[in-house]
Design a protein around this motif. Sequence first.
Motif, PDB file in Angstrom:
ATOM      1  N   UNK A   6       0.809  -1.225   0.000  1.00 26.29           N
ATOM      2  CA  UNK A   6       0.000   0.000   0.000  1.00 26.29           C
ATOM      3  C   UNK A   6       0.840   1.271   0.000  1.00 26.29           C
ATOM      4  N   UNK A   7       1.961   1.240   0.653  1.00 30.04           N
ATOM      5  CA  UNK A   7       2.832   2.421   0.727  1.00 30.04           C
ATOM      6  C   UNK A   7       3.454   2.762  -0.627  1.00 30.04           C
ATOM      7  N   UNK A   8       3.516   1.770  -1.503  1.00 34.86           N
ATOM      8  CA  UNK A   8       4.061   2.004  -2.844  1.00 34.86           C
ATOM      9  C   UNK A   8       3.013   2.551  -3.809  1.00 34.86           C
ATOM     10  N   UNK A   9       1.743   2.474  -3.442  1.00 34.96           N
ATOM     11  CA  UNK A   9       0.666   2.867  -4.342  1.00 34.96           C
ATOM     12  C   UNK A   9      -0.012   4.162  -3.914  1.00 34.96           C
ATOM     13  N   UNK A  10      -0.415   4.236  -2.648  1.00 35.23           N
ATOM     14  CA  UNK A  10      -1.228   5.355  -2.171  1.00 35.23           C
ATOM     15  C   UNK A  10      -0.395   6.433  -1.507  1.00 35.23           C
ATOM     16  N   UNK A  11      -0.773   7.686  -1.701  1.00 41.09           N
ATOM     17  CA  UNK A  11      -0.134   8.755  -0.939  1.00 41.09           C
ATOM     18  C   UNK A  11      -0.489   8.579   0.544  1.00 41.09           C
ATOM     19  N   UNK A  16      -4.059   6.856   5.105  1.00 43.54           N
ATOM     20  CA  UNK A  16      -4.617   7.046   6.452  1.00 43.54           C
ATOM     21  C   UNK A  16      -6.143   7.031   6.417  1.00 43.54           C
ATOM     22  N   UNK A  17      -6.737   7.616   5.374  1.00 46.38           N
ATOM     23  CA  UNK A  17      -8.194   7.590   5.239  1.00 46.38           C
ATOM     24  C   UNK A  17      -8.698   6.164   4.997  1.00 46.38           C
ATOM     25  N   UNK A  18      -8.016   5.426   4.154  1.00 42.27           N
ATOM     26  CA  UNK A  18      -8.408   4.042   3.889  1.00 42.27           C
ATOM     27  C   UNK A  18      -8.303   3.213   5.163  1.00 42.27           C
ATOM     28  N   UNK A  19      -7.261   3.417   5.950  1.00 37.48           N
ATOM     29  CA  UNK A  19      -7.066   2.666   7.183  1.00 37.48           C
ATOM     30  C   UNK A  19      -8.180   2.926   8.193  1.00 37.48           C
ATOM     31  N   UNK A  20      -8.800   4.104   8.164  1.00 36.44           N
ATOM     32  CA  UNK A  20      -9.920   4.388   9.068  1.00 36.44           C
ATOM     33  C   UNK A  20     -11.075   3.423   8.832  1.00 36.44           C
ATOM     34  N   UNK A  21     -11.297   3.064   7.572  1.00 34.23           N
ATOM     35  CA  UNK A  21     -12.447   2.246   7.212  1.00 34.23           C
ATOM     36  C   UNK A  21     -12.138   0.764   7.029  1.00 34.23           C
TER      37      UNK A  21
END
Length: 50
Positions: A6-11, A16-21
């Motif tokens: 995920x760190x290679x794809x998303x800013x 952090x927003x995705x991790x909330x959900x």
Amino acid sequence: MKYENDKDIFPERLLKQIQKYAAGNLVYIPATENKKDWGERTGYRNCLLE
């Protein structure tokens, strides 16, 4: 389908927003480019219509 970190794809901000959900869950994000309708690739849809 291959695994991507995920760190290679998303800013970081979006991650952090995705991790909330979805923290700790497996998330599938389908491709939107060149997507064919159901049965187009195999011709099964046309077979059923005939």
